[in-house]
Structure formats: C-alpha cells, structure tokens
Scaffold this motif. Sequence first.
Motif, short mmCIF file in Angstrom:
data_model
loop_
_atom_site.label_atom_id
_atom_site.label_comp_id
_atom_site.label_asym_id
_atom_site.label_seq_id
_atom_site.Cartn_x
_atom_site.Cartn_y
_atom_site.Cartn_z
N PRO A 14 -4.82 1.06 -10.53
CA PRO A 14 -4.46 0.42 -9.25
C PRO A 14 -5.57 0.49 -8.21
O PRO A 14 -5.64 -0.37 -7.32
N LEU A 15 -6.45 1.49 -8.31
CA LEU A 15 -7.56 1.58 -7.36
C LEU A 15 -8.46 0.35 -7.49
O LEU A 15 -9.00 -0.14 -6.48
N ALA A 16 -8.66 -0.14 -8.71
CA ALA A 16 -9.48 -1.34 -8.90
C ALA A 16 -8.83 -2.54 -8.22
O ALA A 16 -9.52 -3.41 -7.65
N ILE A 17 -7.51 -2.62 -8.25
CA ILE A 17 -6.80 -3.71 -7.57
C ILE A 17 -7.03 -3.61 -6.07
O ILE A 17 -7.34 -4.60 -5.39
N VAL A 18 -6.87 -2.40 -5.52
CA VAL A 18 -7.06 -2.20 -4.09
C VAL A 18 -8.49 -2.53 -3.68
O VAL A 18 -8.73 -3.23 -2.68
N ASN A 19 -9.47 -2.06 -4.46
CA ASN A 19 -10.88 -2.31 -4.13
C ASN A 19 -11.22 -3.79 -4.18
O ASN A 19 -12.09 -4.26 -3.43
N THR A 20 -10.58 -4.53 -5.06
CA THR A 20 -10.80 -5.98 -5.12
C THR A 20 -10.44 -6.63 -3.79
O THR A 20 -11.20 -7.45 -3.25
N PHE A 21 -9.29 -6.25 -3.24
CA PHE A 21 -8.85 -6.84 -1.99
C PHE A 21 -9.64 -6.30 -0.79
O PHE A 21 -9.84 -7.03 0.20
N VAL A 22 -10.09 -5.04 -0.85
CA VAL A 22 -10.95 -4.51 0.21
C VAL A 22 -12.26 -5.32 0.27
O VAL A 22 -12.69 -5.76 1.34
N GLY B 149 3.19 -2.59 -11.55
CA GLY B 149 4.58 -2.31 -11.20
C GLY B 149 4.70 -1.39 -10.00
O GLY B 149 5.56 -1.57 -9.14
N ILE B 150 3.81 -0.39 -9.92
CA ILE B 150 3.85 0.55 -8.79
C ILE B 150 3.52 -0.16 -7.49
O ILE B 150 4.18 0.06 -6.45
N ILE B 151 2.52 -1.02 -7.51
CA ILE B 151 2.18 -1.76 -6.29
C ILE B 151 3.30 -2.73 -5.93
O ILE B 151 3.67 -2.86 -4.75
N LEU B 152 3.89 -3.38 -6.93
CA LEU B 152 4.99 -4.31 -6.65
C LEU B 152 6.23 -3.58 -6.15
O LEU B 152 7.03 -4.15 -5.40
N ALA B 153 6.38 -2.31 -6.55
CA ALA B 153 7.48 -1.51 -6.00
C ALA B 153 7.35 -1.40 -4.49
O ALA B 153 8.35 -1.40 -3.76
N GLY B 154 6.10 -1.32 -4.02
CA GLY B 154 5.87 -1.34 -2.58
C GLY B 154 6.27 -2.67 -1.97
O GLY B 154 6.74 -2.73 -0.82
N TYR C 35 0.83 -1.21 0.00
CA TYR C 35 0.00 0.00 0.00
C TYR C 35 0.86 1.26 0.00
O TYR C 35 0.48 2.29 -0.55
N THR C 36 2.04 1.18 0.60
CA THR C 36 2.94 2.33 0.60
C THR C 36 3.33 2.73 -0.82
O THR C 36 3.33 3.92 -1.17
N GLY C 37 3.65 1.75 -1.67
CA GLY C 37 3.96 2.06 -3.07
C GLY C 37 2.79 2.71 -3.78
O GLY C 37 2.96 3.67 -4.55
N TYR C 38 1.60 2.21 -3.51
CA TYR C 38 0.37 2.74 -4.12
C TYR C 38 0.13 4.19 -3.72
O TYR C 38 -0.26 5.02 -4.55
N VAL C 39 0.41 4.54 -2.46
CA VAL C 39 0.14 5.90 -1.97
C VAL C 39 1.20 6.88 -2.43
O VAL C 39 0.88 7.97 -2.93
N VAL C 40 2.47 6.54 -2.26
CA VAL C 40 3.52 7.55 -2.43
C VAL C 40 3.95 7.75 -3.87
O VAL C 40 4.62 8.74 -4.18
N LEU C 41 3.60 6.86 -4.79
CA LEU C 41 4.10 6.96 -6.16
C LEU C 41 3.05 7.42 -7.17
O LEU C 41 3.37 7.56 -8.35
N LEU C 42 1.80 7.66 -6.75
CA LEU C 42 0.76 8.06 -7.69
C LEU C 42 0.36 9.52 -7.46
O LEU C 42 0.03 9.91 -6.35
N GLY C 43 0.38 10.31 -8.54
CA GLY C 43 0.00 11.73 -8.46
C GLY C 43 -1.47 11.92 -8.79
O GLY C 43 -1.83 12.39 -9.87
N TRP C 44 -2.33 11.60 -7.81
CA TRP C 44 -3.77 11.60 -8.05
C TRP C 44 -4.30 12.95 -8.52
O TRP C 44 -5.23 13.02 -9.33
#
Length: 521
Positions: free
Chosen positions: A396-404, A470-475, A121-130
């Motif tokens: 990536p939000l769809a990936i996160v929501n799937t696991f939520v 890739g961004i999530i895997l960077a985390g 989740y850290t990779g998801y938060v810090v690397l995306l310019g929403w």
Amino acid sequence: MSKSPADDGVHKVTAEDDTELVTGRIEDARRAKRQIGIPTAVFLITNRIIGTGIFATPGTILSLTGSVGLSLFIWVAGMLIALAGTAVYIEFGTAIPKNGGEKNYLEYVWRRPKFLTTGLYTGYVVLLGWAAGNSVIFGEYILNAAQVEVDRWNQRGVGLACITFAFLVHGLALQWGLRLQNVLGTIKVIVILIMIVAGWVALGGHLKVEKPNNFSNAFEGTTGSAYGVVTALYNVIWSYIGYSNANYALSETKHPVRTLKIAAPLAVSVIGVLYMLVNISYFAAVSKDDMLSSDVLVAAALFRNVFGGTAERALSVFVALSALGNVLSVIFSQGRLVQELGREGVLPFSRFWASNRPMNAPFAGLFWHWVICVITMMAPPPGDAYNFILNLISYPLAIVNTFVAAGLAWLYLNRKSWNWHPPFSASLPVVVFFMISNIYLVVAPFVPPDPGQNVYKSLPYWIHCVVGFGIILAGGVYWLVWAVVLPKFGRYQLVRETVVDEIDGWERNVFVRKPLGEGEL
C-alpha cells in the motif's frame, strides 16, 4: 452537552485571539514541544530504513536476478528511487512543516470528492501493523543468540515483549525513547562499517574459506525472468523504506525546514553508499553457491568466513538490536499519524486519540498501533504468514507514493494558480521518475511468476496486492459512512476549521459538525 474545542485549551484562529498574551503562550508551547534536532532526525530515518533487510535480502535478490552484476545494478536502481522519494518528501515537508507526513500532502492536493482522501488514508494508517515484522525478527534472533530453539510461540512471545517495550518507552519516556533510538542507530552504522571492513579483508584474501571469485564473471547466470527482476527490485526498495520518517514529526522538530533539508538527504545518501559497500563485502567473502543455498543470513556467512563461528553468533545480537531500533522508529511515527487523525476529529472518540497525556506523548495513538501489531503477529498461522505480512505492509505504501508524486507533479504544472513556491524543489524530472517507479511497484506484482519463483508456498502470488487495495478501500467505506451517510441522516455538514492548541502550540485542522439550515435541508 458536548464540549467545544476551546474546552480543552484549543482556540479557533480568529482576529480576537491574536493578542500578545495568547500568542506568547502558544509560542512558548511550540518551543517546548520541539525536541528533535538534526542528529535525532537523521537517526529517525536511519532506524526506519536499516531494519533487517540489508542483512537478509541480498541472497534473495541474487537468487531472483541470477548474477552478481545484475544484483548490484538492482541495488543501484533502488538507491536512485529512494533518493528521488527523499527529494519529493523534502519538498512537501518544507512546504507543509507539521506532523502527519503524506496525509497532509495528499489532502492538500486531492480535495475532491470532499474528504475522500482523509477517509482512504485513515484505513491505510489504522489497519496496518508496520512494526509487527521486525518485532518477530527481533524474537527470532534474540533466541538464536541465546541458542534456544525457535518455534512459533516463543518467537512471537519475544516479539510481543519487543513491541510492548517500544510502545511503553515512547509513551511514558519520550526523551529516553529518542535517546535509545539514537544509540541503536549508532550501533547499526558501526556494525555495517565492521561488515565493510570485513569485505576489505576478504578482498585481500584473508579468509577462513577458499576465496570466492564472484567478480571475475559478474553477469554469469543472469536471469531473463521479468518476475525475478520485478521481485528483486521490490525487495531492494523495501530495504529503503523510511526515507520519509522525519516528515511525520515536523511539528516536534527544531527549525523543521532547515533540519529536514539537511537530515533527510544526509541519512539516505550515507545509507545508500553503505548498502552498496556491504553488498560488495558479501560477494567478496561468500561464494555465490553459498548465498543461494544457505538458510542463514548472508551477513552471518560473511562473519563466519572472515572472523569465525563466534562472530557469526554475535551477529544475531546485532541483527536483533537493528530490528529493535526499527520497531522504535516505526511505532514513534505511526502513533503520531493516529494522533493526527484524532486531533482532526476523523476517528471515533477523537479526543482520546488526540491526547498528549499523561506524559506529553501520543500514548493513545501508540497504543492503537501496538494493538494492531499484536493482532498481526499473533493471528496468522505459520508458513507463508511472515512473507505475507511484509508484502502487505509495503505494497500500500507504493500506492500512496504514486499519488504523492502525482500530486507534486500537478502542483508543478499549475504552480502559478496554486502559488507553489516551497523552500526546496525536487524538480519535475525527479518527481516523474519517482511516480513512474511507484506505478511500476503497484502493477508489477500482478505479473505471474515463473515456476518456482512464487514468494509464497501455498498462497496466490497476488494475495498481498488484493488485500492491500482492500485495506485502502476499507477507508473509503469509512468515508462513505462518516462524511456522506451520517451527515445526511444527522442533518449536518462536516466543515474543516483551523484551530491552535495552547497546550502544545500546534496549529491543525479539525472537522466540526454544522447543522444545516432550512434551505440546505
């Protein structure tokens, strides 16, 4: 010698700390921090959802579906998915009413391997310019309203001013930032209501052009393209992103359980109805051919056909203000997510990112999101860059929501062992529907497009999917270094402890390094 958490007014939760003096001080701090009521929570969600999608995407969705009827059905499907997602996030938010949103929910359920969820989740938060996309759109429409020719650099320059303003107002004047969000949210709703009234005028035949007959044979031209339907639904769901926005600031919300249960369904339901009525207005006032061939916003064509050219130019100002409201709402939330990672000790220099100084706001977290947005806006070349940025953020939000959703379904199936009895229940069918919808959003973009339907001109259609993973895997790589490799070589283990900050009264988890004993070595 390093400082202990208590050196910054932070205490471990122990029996000795449970004194009347400490408890009273912490409760006072919590009350002072809680500034968000129901109206502000509603506008946090409204500003996050209503950006520019409803003004621009209906024409794209029509081109992908081929017909008015299927286009409207896609909007209904997107609304149902958004409502299901709202219910899921209300349940989690009322069960865990503190800042952090889905980070808290994922960590609560997905606990093995130890701390992997936090790293991903850290990779998801810090690397995306929403906030980058709508900052660029703000620049485009402000320049259009000023009748200045738009090019790559002046558009991004104004976008940079937009994101900088949002960062500074939330970092240095939190109350004014929240008030401005409320004002811009009100303006958005008023503009959409004007568009709906314009649709009624058009249905009555009061147009400056020939009346279109889009409803006479609504399903004429329906496409059989799976990629077209997939991409159309993807665009609609992107227009609904933000229903979880109030969850990121529940530690700062008055009566968080009650506020979330009222504000979230109210905001999303009203927006869903408004979206459907606006789409009907578009089809009532703008011909299908114009919607498919026009390079301008569908909303601009609506204003032009009903009110004339002057109103069309005025719409650029409204779209710019809508984009600004979205940017304010996004950076408000993302700054708090970075702060939560800092408060837990996940990030390097965590004390810096965790700080609420100098103005009782997460200035450092807001600053980090500002940096990522500036890089996102300024670095990519023109052409496919903007579509790539939008898709990279949403995928990536769809990936996160799937696991939520999968996590909540697991809690339902094991309710007794987890003692899961929150104040609100989404229900298992709704959770499963939301989970399947997001699995679809993760898998569907890999379906090859029909000729001419690729959203990019030169990039591979799957590029944002691969980079998103890739961004999530960077985390995950960060987790491997932070939680596995460094503890092994440093001969310590990471332990999560609960602490309470006397400065703001927040209870949170922190990671502490515990030296290993001889037996553990």
